[in-house]
Design an enzyme around this catalytic site. Sequence first.
Site, PDB file in Angstrom:
ATOM      1  N   VAL A 150       0.822  -1.227   0.000  1.00 49.85           N
ATOM      2  CA  VAL A 150       0.000   0.000   0.000  1.00 49.85           C
ATOM      3  C   VAL A 150       0.850   1.268   0.000  1.00 49.85           C
ATOM      4  CG1 VAL A 150      -2.019  -1.031   1.122  1.00 49.85           C
ATOM      5  CG2 VAL A 150      -0.278   0.102   2.529  1.00 49.85           C
ATOM      6  N   LYS A 151       2.156   1.145   0.196  1.00 52.51           N
ATOM      7  CA  LYS A 151       3.025   2.323   0.257  1.00 52.51           C
ATOM      8  C   LYS A 151       3.361   2.826  -1.159  1.00 52.51           C
ATOM      9  CE  LYS A 151       2.866   1.978   4.706  1.00 52.51           C
ATOM     10  NZ  LYS A 151       3.770   1.398   5.675  1.00 52.51           N
TER      11      LYS A 151
END
Length: 379
Positions: free
Chosen positions: A181-182
């Site tokens: 998700v980064k």
Amino acid sequence: MAVPYGHQAVDDADIQAVVDVLRGEWLTQGPAVAAFEETFAERCGAPYAVAFSSGTAALHAAAFAAGIGPGDELVTSALTFAASANCGAYLGATPRFADIDRSTWNVTAETIAASVGPRTRVVIPVHFAGLPAPVEDIRDALAENVTIIEDAAHALGAHRAGAQIGSCRHSHMTTFSFHPVKAIAAGEGGMVTTRDPQLRERLTRFRNHGLTNDRSSLTRDEGAWYAEQQDLGFNYRLSDIHSALGRSQLAKLDRYIELRNVIAARYRESLDGIGDLVLPPEAPADSLHAYHLFIVQHCGGREARRRLYGELHERGILVQVHYLPVYLHPWYRRLYGYEPGLCPEAERYYAGCLSLPCFPGLTEEDQRLVVDTLWDLCA
Ligand SMILES: *Cc1c(COP(=O)(O)O)cnc(C)c1O
């Protein structure tokens, strides 16, 4: 089809980069790690980057390299993922928490100063949601013997007043995460950047059991095979497979951050004036927000937020809540005796926060669905 709050963007070039490693000589500890580190350091404007198996391992290594231990204290933001504080606890140090500023959701020199004491050895500002924190002010307010580690898990690609996050212009080390998700994904992975060659050495040893075979630092010479354990380290190595994916993703970082900013601008425009929801802080004109998260505040408070979260999930919009103030986790309360009320702004923030879908692959159509649903439920 559900719309998640975050998602990786993997393309054919990424897949090919991984396949090339799989067909090659090395799966781990090969040339892909060094290539990723070199490209990453260059991108951040720091001389050194050391890769780790996760952002959490990167934080653990940075806290170790800072020399923190039992009897010492670490100060970080109350509003962060628990890993920013756990890294001190792993080493026997006591995590303390600074409140956030209401207008930026970041710590400031003032909120940090209020939590610093004679035992503070490490301060970890977090660039929350991707908005750069005022690290230069924080540094100026701290004693020389305090090590500053920026937790930039949310802020790869951001800059503040001309300083790239990760350049370590005002800090000793900066840590990153490559969780899917980064900003960029490696599957799992992390990095520490630094300007200090000694910190780089300590980080590198810690990643590999505390072992070194560097001739100049060995206590004796028993032959070319000889390596010795000088610290108690871990196996925190990043594989070549992960490194190849991370490096291939890094080439697209600017595009990804641009897309996140486009999505944020669209939310600002289309949610302007919506009842009960307050939009997140913006970056000042000389800085760039990485928009790891686009977070709205529900002014209706805890129950209203809980209801909205449920209604959105029922409609397939998988909003999230980031984060419970770290000291309110049962482990922190049990171990250190923390009580509600310690950081009132972080608690007020937590009562209303909701992270909306924000990631490079979010389509205009899906974003429109999120916006329309919010107007439907909140107007
Ligand atoms: C994701 C994250 C971490 C930990 O990174 P992992 O790679 O998941 O171990 C640390 N700090 C913050 C603020 C994060 O968001």
